[in-house]
Design an enzyme around this catalytic site. Structure first.
Site, short mmCIF file in Angstrom:
data_model
loop_
_atom_site.label_atom_id
_atom_site.label_comp_id
_atom_site.label_asym_id
_atom_site.label_seq_id
_atom_site.Cartn_x
_atom_site.Cartn_y
_atom_site.Cartn_z
N PHE A 176 49.38 28.79 39.69
CA PHE A 176 48.76 29.90 39.19
C PHE A 176 49.29 31.12 39.72
CE2 PHE A 176 44.28 29.23 37.57
CZ PHE A 176 44.43 27.98 37.46
N CYS B 142 42.80 44.90 36.09
CA CYS B 142 42.01 44.57 35.04
C CYS B 142 41.79 45.81 34.26
CB CYS B 142 40.88 43.70 35.29
SG CYS B 142 39.96 43.23 33.98
N CYS C 87 32.72 44.53 32.65
CA CYS C 87 32.39 42.97 33.12
C CYS C 87 32.12 43.07 34.64
CB CYS C 87 34.15 42.41 33.13
SG CYS C 87 33.76 40.56 33.62
N CYS D 83 32.37 39.15 37.56
CA CYS D 83 33.62 38.60 38.10
C CYS D 83 33.59 38.29 39.33
CB CYS D 83 34.56 39.39 37.53
SG CYS D 83 36.54 38.96 38.07
N ASP D 84 34.15 37.00 39.72
CA ASP D 84 34.10 36.82 41.23
C ASP D 84 35.53 36.50 41.76
OD1 ASP D 84 34.58 34.45 40.00
OD2 ASP D 84 33.08 33.21 40.73
N THR D 85 36.53 37.35 41.26
CA THR D 85 37.89 37.03 41.60
C THR D 85 38.33 38.22 42.20
OG1 THR D 85 38.40 35.54 39.85
CG2 THR D 85 40.17 36.43 40.74
N GLU E 254 45.21 33.27 30.63
CA GLU E 254 43.67 33.38 30.60
C GLU E 254 43.43 34.94 30.48
OE1 GLU E 254 42.33 31.75 34.31
OE2 GLU E 254 42.45 29.79 33.46
N HIS F 100 36.85 23.49 40.34
CA HIS F 100 37.42 23.78 41.54
C HIS F 100 36.41 24.34 42.67
CE1 HIS F 100 37.16 27.10 38.87
NE2 HIS F 100 37.03 28.02 39.84
#
Length: 214
Positions: free
Chosen positions: A25, A31, A46, A49-51, A117, A208
């Site tokens: 990855f 973003c 958005c 998002c949890d990233t 992605e 995951h």
């Protein structure tokens, strides 16, 4: 061009059509639908998002001056004994703010299949082997073709009937992951019901998070 990278790590793909497949990855910083900062979440396009994609301070993160330097770092994470199954997932944030032909060619030259992605608001360059688009309600969907359409559900203002008609090879519904376990369970049940009633859609689960892998 230089590439701003949050982190690079070797793991198993956790969701979608490649779930369970070993992959490197490469998470790009930045973003176009959210700054990544909590103080801006309520006004972002958005908001779920949890990233963490802010900055370049993650594992092997940094500013890579050339496609070759970034490709070398990615290649170094792949098990040396295997040359036949190389997969890199370019993710974010929004990777298509930075991914270009030079990087795709460099990765292909090392035998990698390239998965991307994206939120679909930027047209994808040619040469991506597996394009996953995850549209966000309130944004303008530009990229309407690819291998995988992955819709986080539910999203108010999202028309699944319209999305089902887009030219993707696979259509996935993925339950919205909230902090509320009761709501998470309902979201999963709603996705299951939607897939069973509309067989074009398949269920995607974030394995995951279930297994605890990165």
């Amino acid at each position: 061009m230089s590439y701003q990278i949050k982190e690079i790590f070797y793991t198993l793909q956790g969701e979608g059509g490649n779930a369970g497949r070993p992959a490197v990855f490469c998470r790009f910083a930045g973003c176009n639908l959210w700054s990544g900062r909590e103080q801006d979440r309520s006004t972002a396009v958005c908001q779920f998002c949890d990233t963490d994609f802010v900055g370049v301070d993650g594992t092997l993160g940094g500013k890579y001056a050339t496609a070759e330097l970034l490709t070398s770092q990615i290649e170094a994470q792949w098990p040396g004994q295997d040359q036949a199954h190389r997969l890199v997932v370019l993710t974010g944030g929004e990777p298509l703010l930075q991914v270009d032909t030079a990087l795709l060619e460099a990765l292909h030259s090392k035998g990698f299949s390239v998965a991307v992605e994206s939120n679909g608001t930027i047209a994808a360059p040619l040469g991506i082997d597996w394009l996953c688009v995850s549209p966000k309600a309130g944004s303008t969907l530009v990229q309407k073709t690819g291998q995988e359409l992955k819709v986080v559900w539910p999203q108010a203002g999202t028309d699944l009937a319209v999305l089902a008609g887009l030219a993707f090879e696979h259509h996935f519904l993925q339950p919205m992951d909230n902090l509320d376990p009761v709501r998470n369970k309902k979201n999963t049940q709603d996705c299951i019901a939607m897939c069973m009633n509309n067989p074009k859609w398949r269920l995607s689960v974030q394995t995951h998070k279930v297994t605890g892998i990165r």
